[in-house]
Write a protein that holds these residues in place. Structure first.
Motif, PDB file in Angstrom:
ATOM      1  N   CYS A  36       0.816  -1.210   0.000  1.00 58.46           N
ATOM      2  CA  CYS A  36       0.000   0.000   0.000  1.00 58.46           C
ATOM      3  C   CYS A  36       0.856   1.269   0.000  1.00 58.46           C
ATOM      4  CB  CYS A  36      -0.939   0.000   1.198  1.00 58.46           C
ATOM      5  SG  CYS A  36      -0.095   0.006   2.780  1.00 58.46           S
ATOM      6  N   VAL A  37       2.117   1.194   0.432  1.00 59.50           N
ATOM      7  CA  VAL A  37       2.962   2.394   0.515  1.00 59.50           C
ATOM      8  C   VAL A  37       3.178   3.021  -0.863  1.00 59.50           C
ATOM      9  CG1 VAL A  37       5.274   3.229   1.134  1.00 59.50           C
ATOM     10  CG2 VAL A  37       4.053   1.687   2.667  1.00 59.50           C
ATOM     11  N   LEU A  59      -4.532  -2.496   1.135  1.00 59.81           N
ATOM     12  CA  LEU A  59      -4.202  -2.768   2.536  1.00 59.81           C
ATOM     13  C   LEU A  59      -4.986  -3.953   3.106  1.00 59.81           C
ATOM     14  CD1 LEU A  59      -2.503  -1.778   4.920  1.00 59.81           C
ATOM     15  CD2 LEU A  59      -4.341  -0.210   5.480  1.00 59.81           C
ATOM     16  N   PRO A  60      -6.314  -3.986   3.057  1.00 59.51           N
ATOM     17  CA  PRO A  60      -7.016  -5.174   3.575  1.00 59.51           C
ATOM     18  C   PRO A  60      -6.804  -6.412   2.705  1.00 59.51           C
ATOM     19  CG  PRO A  60      -8.606  -3.581   2.739  1.00 59.51           C
ATOM     20  CD  PRO A  60      -7.272  -2.930   2.690  1.00 59.51           C
ATOM     21  N   LEU A  61      -6.572  -6.200   1.390  1.00 59.62           N
ATOM     22  CA  LEU A  61      -6.340  -7.358   0.518  1.00 59.62           C
ATOM     23  C   LEU A  61      -5.069  -8.103   0.919  1.00 59.62           C
ATOM     24  CD1 LEU A  61      -7.226  -8.965  -2.003  1.00 59.62           C
ATOM     25  CD2 LEU A  61      -5.792  -7.417  -3.344  1.00 59.62           C
ATOM     26  N   SER A  62      -3.994  -7.364   1.196  1.00 59.94           N
ATOM     27  CA  SER A  62      -2.752  -8.035   1.612  1.00 59.94           C
ATOM     28  C   SER A  62      -2.919  -8.697   2.982  1.00 59.94           C
ATOM     29  CB  SER A  62      -1.582  -7.048   1.625  1.00 59.94           C
ATOM     30  OG  SER A  62      -1.798  -6.020   2.553  1.00 59.94           O
ATOM     31  N   ILE A  63      -3.648  -8.075   3.872  1.00 55.19           N
ATOM     32  CA  ILE A  63      -3.876  -8.672   5.195  1.00 55.19           C
ATOM     33  C   ILE A  63      -4.688  -9.959   5.072  1.00 55.19           C
ATOM     34  CG2 ILE A  63      -5.017  -8.320   7.422  1.00 55.19           C
ATOM     35  CD1 ILE A  63      -4.240  -5.354   7.193  1.00 55.19           C
ATOM     36  N   VAL A  68      -4.941 -15.989   5.002  1.00 54.27           N
ATOM     37  CA  VAL A  68      -5.200 -17.242   4.283  1.00 54.27           C
ATOM     38  C   VAL A  68      -3.939 -18.100   4.239  1.00 54.27           C
ATOM     39  CG1 VAL A  68      -5.727 -18.210   1.998  1.00 54.27           C
ATOM     40  CG2 VAL A  68      -7.101 -16.337   2.902  1.00 54.27           C
ATOM     41  N   VAL A  69      -2.802 -17.508   3.962  1.00 50.58           N
ATOM     42  CA  VAL A  69      -1.546 -18.267   3.897  1.00 50.58           C
ATOM     43  C   VAL A  69      -1.210 -18.844   5.275  1.00 50.58           C
ATOM     44  CG1 VAL A  69       0.948 -18.044   3.562  1.00 50.58           C
ATOM     45  CG2 VAL A  69      -0.617 -17.029   1.918  1.00 50.58           C
ATOM     46  N   ALA A  84       0.506 -15.896  -4.306  1.00 50.78           N
ATOM     47  CA  ALA A  84       0.724 -15.286  -5.619  1.00 50.78           C
ATOM     48  C   ALA A  84       0.089 -13.892  -5.675  1.00 50.78           C
ATOM     49  CB  ALA A  84       0.157 -16.183  -6.713  1.00 50.78           C
ATOM     50  N   VAL A  85      -1.099 -13.745  -5.088  1.00 53.57           N
ATOM     51  CA  VAL A  85      -1.760 -12.434  -5.070  1.00 53.57           C
ATOM     52  C   VAL A  85      -0.924 -11.427  -4.274  1.00 53.57           C
ATOM     53  CG1 VAL A  85      -3.782 -11.184  -4.194  1.00 53.57           C
ATOM     54  CG2 VAL A  85      -4.076 -13.306  -5.459  1.00 53.57           C
ATOM     55  N   ILE A  86      -0.387 -11.850  -3.144  1.00 54.15           N
ATOM     56  CA  ILE A  86       0.443 -10.952  -2.323  1.00 54.15           C
ATOM     57  C   ILE A  86       1.680 -10.507  -3.099  1.00 54.15           C
ATOM     58  CG2 ILE A  86       1.891 -10.798  -0.270  1.00 54.15           C
ATOM     59  CD1 ILE A  86      -0.052 -12.685   1.102  1.00 54.15           C
ATOM     60  N   LEU A  87       2.388 -11.461  -3.715  1.00 53.10           N
ATOM     61  CA  LEU A  87       3.601 -11.125  -4.453  1.00 53.10           C
ATOM     62  C   LEU A  87       3.291 -10.249  -5.667  1.00 53.10           C
ATOM     63  CD1 LEU A  87       5.510 -14.521  -4.241  1.00 53.10           C
ATOM     64  CD2 LEU A  87       5.933 -12.427  -2.936  1.00 53.10           C
TER      65      LEU A  87
END
Length: 201
Positions: A36-37, A59-63, A68-69, A84-87
């Motif tokens: 998010c930065v 921000l909430p998507l990465s959290i 989930v991981v 994969a979504v996080i990376l």
């Protein structure tokens, strides 16, 4: 009164590049935790609504993806998708930030130093050679520009003649010889009359 303030002074090239590297690295090197930065920085630079929405959604998507991981077993295919979504979120936010930041600073550099486009401020009554006189709407209100009178050419100032150095040395030498002769003649006489120091007997 409520308009835009003066633009802040542009940073030096070293500062701009350093900030660009640090903000882009925040999304990639933290494996998407701080994705998010760069998106918030892009939103601040551009001020577009969809930039702000993307920054707040990341921000909430990465959290959620990290939850989930961490909560599902390693062999589950949902953990692979969440990772994969996080990376991709970290990489995508860094790339998007670099595109926005480079475009923003190149646009500032392109227009820096050029004055705003204005019409002519002085209207001359003379037309250039070979061009017909064109009437402008400003001719009626224009004030005549005083013409400067040509200055007569100044006669050249003759250089001050200087005596050559050897003549000056000869003059000093002659004065020293006279002084030396005078001192020899009046040597030792309290009244200053010429003669021997002891006087004649």
């Amino acid at each position: 009164m409520y308009g835009h303030g003066a633009a802040p002074p542009p940073g030096s090239a070293a500062t701009v590049i350093s900030l660009r590297v640090l903000i882009a690295a925040a999304g990639v090197l933290t494996c998407g935790v701080l994705a998010c930065v760069p998106l918030f920085r892009a939103a601040v630079l551009r001020g577009k609504v969809y930039d702000w929405i993307a920054a707040w959604v990341s921000l909430p998507l990465s959290i959620i993806c990290f939850v989930v991981v961490g909560s599902l077993p390693e062999g589950d295919h949902r953990t692979d998708i969440a990772l994969a979504v996080i990376l991709l979120l970290g990489l995508g936010s860094a790339i998007y930030f670099l595109i926005v930041d480079i475009g923003h600073h190149s646009a500032q550099r392109r227009f820096a130093g050029y004055p705003a486009s204005q019409g002519p401020t002085v209207i001359s009554s003379q037309t250039p050679y070979g061009y017909p006189h064109q009437a402008t709407p400003y001719n009626a209100a224009a004030t005549p520009v005083p013409q400067q009178q040509p200055q007569p050419p100044q006669p050249p100032v003759p250089p001050v003649p200087q005596r050559p150095a050897p003549a000056r040395i000869d003059q000093v030498r002659a004065e020293l010889d006279e002084l030396s002769d005078y001192l020899r003649r009046h040597e030792g006489r309290p009244d200053g009359t010429p003669g021997e120091p002891g006087g004649s007997r």
